[in-house]
Design a protein around this motif. Structure first.
Motif, mmCIF file in Angstrom:
data_model
loop_
_atom_site.group_PDB
_atom_site.id
_atom_site.type_symbol
_atom_site.label_atom_id
_atom_site.label_comp_id
_atom_site.label_asym_id
_atom_site.label_seq_id
_atom_site.Cartn_x
_atom_site.Cartn_y
_atom_site.Cartn_z
ATOM 1 N N ASN A 31 0.756 -1.373 -0.032
ATOM 2 C CA ASN A 31 0.082 -0.162 -0.073
ATOM 3 C C ASN A 31 0.920 1.280 -0.134
ATOM 4 O OD1 ASN A 31 -2.563 1.298 0.023
ATOM 5 N ND2 ASN A 31 -2.563 1.476 2.165
ATOM 6 N N ASN A 32 1.794 1.076 -0.790
ATOM 7 C CA ASN A 32 2.866 2.281 -0.844
ATOM 8 C C ASN A 32 2.497 3.197 -2.349
ATOM 9 O OD1 ASN A 32 4.461 2.241 1.378
ATOM 10 N ND2 ASN A 32 4.853 0.180 0.597
ATOM 11 N N LEU A 33 2.599 4.397 -2.590
ATOM 12 C CA LEU A 33 2.600 5.097 -3.410
ATOM 13 C C LEU A 33 3.912 5.519 -4.177
ATOM 14 C CD1 LEU A 33 1.059 6.738 -5.996
ATOM 15 C CD2 LEU A 33 0.978 8.510 -4.331
ATOM 16 N N ILE A 34 4.481 5.089 -5.369
ATOM 17 C CA ILE A 34 5.671 5.501 -5.753
ATOM 18 C C ILE A 34 5.465 6.406 -6.976
ATOM 19 C CG2 ILE A 34 8.062 4.532 -6.622
ATOM 20 C CD1 ILE A 34 6.804 3.386 -3.844
ATOM 21 N N ALA A 35 5.715 7.711 -6.965
ATOM 22 C CA ALA A 35 4.976 8.550 -7.992
ATOM 23 C C ALA A 35 6.235 9.686 -8.492
ATOM 24 C CB ALA A 35 3.754 9.168 -7.381
ATOM 25 N N PHE A 36 6.127 9.866 -9.793
ATOM 26 C CA PHE A 36 6.722 11.103 -10.511
ATOM 27 C C PHE A 36 8.446 11.242 -9.946
ATOM 28 C CE2 PHE A 36 2.251 12.365 -9.672
ATOM 29 C CZ PHE A 36 2.007 12.309 -10.993
ATOM 30 N N ASN A 37 9.095 9.992 -9.485
ATOM 31 C CA ASN A 37 10.485 9.976 -9.386
ATOM 32 C C ASN A 37 11.158 9.997 -10.592
ATOM 33 O OD1 ASN A 37 10.307 9.319 -6.386
ATOM 34 N ND2 ASN A 37 9.004 7.906 -7.007
ATOM 35 N N GLU A 38 12.461 10.452 -10.818
ATOM 36 C CA GLU A 38 13.269 10.361 -11.990
ATOM 37 C C GLU A 38 14.276 9.583 -11.529
ATOM 38 O OE1 GLU A 38 14.644 14.105 -13.144
ATOM 39 O OE2 GLU A 38 12.553 14.841 -13.585
ATOM 40 N N ILE A 39 14.398 8.435 -12.232
ATOM 41 C CA ILE A 39 15.249 7.044 -11.565
ATOM 42 C C ILE A 39 16.056 6.778 -12.860
ATOM 43 C CG2 ILE A 39 15.355 4.775 -10.724
ATOM 44 C CD1 ILE A 39 12.861 5.250 -9.302
ATOM 45 N N TYR A 40 17.441 7.208 -12.807
ATOM 46 C CA TYR A 40 18.348 6.774 -14.153
ATOM 47 C C TYR A 40 19.926 6.565 -13.640
ATOM 48 C CZ TYR A 40 19.531 11.967 -13.003
ATOM 49 O OH TYR A 40 19.543 13.106 -12.381
ATOM 50 N N ARG A 41 20.243 5.830 -14.606
ATOM 51 C CA ARG A 41 21.776 5.541 -14.824
ATOM 52 C C ARG A 41 22.049 4.740 -13.509
ATOM 53 N NH1 ARG A 41 23.196 11.056 -16.150
ATOM 54 N NH2 ARG A 41 24.248 11.277 -13.950
ATOM 55 N N ASN A 42 21.208 3.825 -12.709
ATOM 56 C CA ASN A 42 21.646 3.157 -11.603
ATOM 57 C C ASN A 42 22.318 1.888 -12.321
ATOM 58 O OD1 ASN A 42 20.608 4.543 -9.331
ATOM 59 N ND2 ASN A 42 18.806 4.475 -10.828
ATOM 60 N N TYR A 43 23.228 1.141 -11.590
ATOM 61 C CA TYR A 43 23.676 0.041 -12.119
ATOM 62 C C TYR A 43 23.134 -1.393 -12.266
ATOM 63 C CZ TYR A 43 27.971 2.860 -12.401
ATOM 64 O OH TYR A 43 28.995 3.811 -12.523
ATOM 65 N N SER A 44 21.917 -1.264 -11.673
ATOM 66 C CA SER A 44 21.043 -2.699 -11.800
ATOM 67 C C SER A 44 19.568 -2.069 -12.376
ATOM 68 C CB SER A 44 20.735 -3.212 -10.613
ATOM 69 O OG SER A 44 20.109 -4.503 -10.536
ATOM 70 N N ASP A 45 18.571 -2.439 -11.631
ATOM 71 C CA ASP A 45 17.059 -1.765 -12.008
ATOM 72 C C ASP A 45 16.848 -0.520 -11.666
ATOM 73 O OD1 ASP A 45 16.830 -4.715 -12.556
ATOM 74 O OD2 ASP A 45 16.059 -4.987 -10.734
ATOM 75 N N GLY A 46 15.787 0.015 -12.312
ATOM 76 C CA GLY A 46 15.435 1.287 -12.046
ATOM 77 C C GLY A 46 14.607 1.208 -10.739
ATOM 78 N N ILE A 47 13.389 0.607 -10.772
ATOM 79 C CA ILE A 47 12.670 0.211 -9.657
ATOM 80 C C ILE A 47 12.442 -1.281 -9.480
ATOM 81 C CG2 ILE A 47 10.356 0.383 -8.524
ATOM 82 C CD1 ILE A 47 9.826 2.979 -10.304
ATOM 83 N N THR A 48 12.650 -1.795 -8.292
ATOM 84 C CA THR A 48 12.586 -3.035 -8.265
ATOM 85 C C THR A 48 11.684 -3.581 -6.981
ATOM 86 O OG1 THR A 48 15.072 -3.644 -8.661
ATOM 87 C CG2 THR A 48 13.924 -5.411 -7.421
ATOM 88 N N VAL A 49 10.596 -4.349 -7.290
ATOM 89 C CA VAL A 49 9.457 -4.664 -6.416
ATOM 90 C C VAL A 49 9.773 -6.231 -6.053
ATOM 91 C CG1 VAL A 49 7.028 -4.924 -5.860
ATOM 92 C CG2 VAL A 49 7.988 -3.008 -7.364
ATOM 93 N N TYR A 50 10.000 -6.610 -4.802
ATOM 94 C CA TYR A 50 10.283 -8.054 -4.284
ATOM 95 C C TYR A 50 9.195 -8.458 -3.293
ATOM 96 C CZ TYR A 50 14.972 -8.610 -6.597
ATOM 97 O OH TYR A 50 16.112 -8.744 -7.485
ATOM 98 N N GLU A 51 8.323 -9.392 -3.586
ATOM 99 C CA GLU A 51 7.782 -9.914 -2.721
ATOM 100 C C GLU A 51 6.687 -8.793 -1.994
ATOM 101 O OE1 GLU A 51 10.362 -12.146 -4.224
ATOM 102 O OE2 GLU A 51 11.224 -10.993 -2.510
#
Length: 515
Positions: A352-372
């Motif tokens: 029940n979290n809101l992840i909104a309007f973030n700028e996520i770039y040039r990271n060395y793995s995933d941009g956004i990761t959702v685990y379990e």
């Protein structure tokens, strides 16, 4: 507008795309073989939801923090032994931790205690022997003992403090068991031998830290904190934590809270950590060049606001991670980039979290990761140029993704998959999981990703609507490989030519729903 044959031709020339570009483990392949999928067009009304309302940030200001400070009555300052003090039990338990302070203080460990009311550093220096706390220049102070703000007391590190230095050699640190205000100031973990910050050298080496316990309030505004923390419980950097279970059972403290706004956190082991905290506001800060994580809220924290921060240069892991039942929180308008692993991670049954309007770039793995972590909403994020997947979803159902841009990532724009974690070192009783994944992807654009716009491994269900699916960089041709390969023409026809919603789900699930 492009017709379906023209669009297919463009995708073929540009490189095609895949709904299952990653090789699945054997258990997943068996599941895929056992399932038969259908492709239908569901009603679009349930998919047309309103843009979520974000929290109002206008009240989280320096002026609002100043209004919270109660300066009377004045407090008192004492020095006494660290033993038998509730706020310090975690730091003197066991032979190893006790030995740390004995070695550094060269005797029975002592600490500075602030009690009974308000104290600032000019008052502190006037009441303490110089061997424990001294001023080396106007507004510059060196603490050579731990400082404890007792319950009912207030320590204010104010703008008259140019810098508070916490001696690494003498084992100084800050513990808040009451109220702590840091406004327009600077606190540095200090290596006296170098006459400079205690920069990170190895995880096991003690560095000063700041910890706020259960029942406390901590406010850090327009300030800089540098070189805190090491790899020992509650000593990570800046931490807001409920007391340990046994202590909490006896003390019955409320969950701690605080505001960290418009400040810089540099060379911390963890830039921020919390445990069973509530309503913490992390707004407008810069977290740069920290060691393990930038921002790391943990177990059973809730109602957090993480907004308008810049998080970059994390050396070992993720920029922002919330993990283990961090629920009902908002992460928005952050810039998260150039971190060693993922930009932003939602982990271990955080819902029940809101992840909104973030700028996520040039990271060395995933941009956004959702685990379990089921039941989360990702809205309007810009995820660009990360080395692996733009958005990765594992063992998580009801992940709703609206109006996100996932562009030029190394692998897939959105990748959903299942994984059996039973044979890992995961504590299944503490962190249970289901090998199911389902998602809704509505609006937004998936373009120029290395392995394709979208890959789904054995989904419970997938809904697609109004999504721009553009070509990857690999020249493998258009293909829905895996369980959906034989239905690719139907999917493209509904989604692109007819501009309808697409529902992809197993026949077995439809039978279950009907029952």
């Amino acid at each position: 507008m492009l017709t379906l044959p023209v669009l297919v031709g463009v995708l073929l020339l540009a490189g095609g795309w895949s709904l299952a570009d990653a090789k699945a483990p054997e258990t997943t392949q068996e599941l895929q073989k056992a399932k038969t999928y259908t492709v239908t067009s569901p009603p679009v009304a349930p998919l047309n939801i309103e843009m979520p309302q974000l929290p109002d940030l206008s009240g989280y200001t320096a002026a609002a923090v100043q209004a919270k400070i109660v300066r009377k009555p004045g407090g008192r300052v004492t020095v006494r032994r660290m033993l038998q003090q509730n706020a310090l039990k975690d730091f003197i338990g066991g032979d190893n931790r006790m030995a740390e302070w004995v070695k550094r203080q060269r005797g029975i460990p002592q600490a500075i205690f602030i009690e009974g009311g308000y104290v600032n550093l000019s008052q502190l220096v006037s009441q303490l022997p110089k061997q424990f706390f001294r001023s080396s220049a106007p507004g510059v102070y060196l603490a050579r003992l731990p400082i404890v703000v007792a319950a009912g007391a207030t320590l204010h590190i104010d703008k008259q403090t140019e810098e508070l230095r916490l001696s690494q050699e003498r084992g100084a640190f800050l513990v808040n068991d009451g109220q702590l205000f840091v406004t327009d100031s600077k606190i540095t973990a200090w290596r006296e031998a170098d006459n400079g910050p205690a920069t990170f050298r190895k995880a096991s080496e003690f560095r000063p830290f700041l910890l706020a316990w259960g029942g406390t309030e901590t406010y850090i505004v327009n300030s800089t904190l540098t070189s805190f923390g090491y790899q020992t419980s509650k000593s990570y950097g800046v931490s807001i934590s409920q007391y340990t279970p046994n202590m909490h059972k006896r003390m019955q403290r409320a969950k701690p809270s605080g505001w960290l706004i418009d400040s810089d956190f540099v060379d911390m082991y963890y830039g921020f950590y919390c445990y069973e905290a509530r309503d913490v506001v992390i707004k407008g800060n810069t977290y740069r060049d920290n060691v393990v994580y930038g921002i790391d809220p943990h177990d059973r924290s809730h109602g957090l606001i993480i907004a308008d921060n810049s998080v970059y240069g994390t050396q070992k892991k993720h920029g922002i991670i919330i993990s283990r039942e961090v629920n009902d929180s908002w992460i928005f308008n952050n810039r998260v980039y150039d971190n060693k692993l993922s930009g932003l991670v939602i982990d271990r049954n955080s819902v029940n979290n809101l992840i909104a309007f973030n700028e996520i770039y040039r990271n060395y793995s995933d941009g956004i990761t959702v685990y379990e972590s089921p039941d989360n909403l990702l809205w309007g994020n810009r995820i660009i140029g990360n080395r692996r997947h733009g958005i990765r979803v594992r063992n998580s159902v009801n992940i709703r993704m609206y109006e996100n841009l996932s562009i030029s990532n190394g692998l897939t724009g959105i990748y959903g998959h299942i994984k059996d974690l039973s044979d890992t070192d995961r504590n299944i009783a503490l962190d249970p999981f289901d090998t199911e994944v389902s998602m809704q992807v509505v609006g937004g654009r998936l373009a120029g990703n290395g392995s394709g716009p979208l890959s789904i491994d054995s989904p419970l269900s997938v809904e697609l609507y109004r999504v721009d699916l553009l070509a990857p960089t690999k020249s493998t041709g258009i293909s829905f490989s895996g369980v959906l390969g034989e239905r690719q023409e139907e999917i493209l026809d509904l989604l692109v030519r007819q501009q309808k919603a697409v529902l992809i789900d197993p026949v077995e699930r439809q039978a279950e729903l009907q029952d």
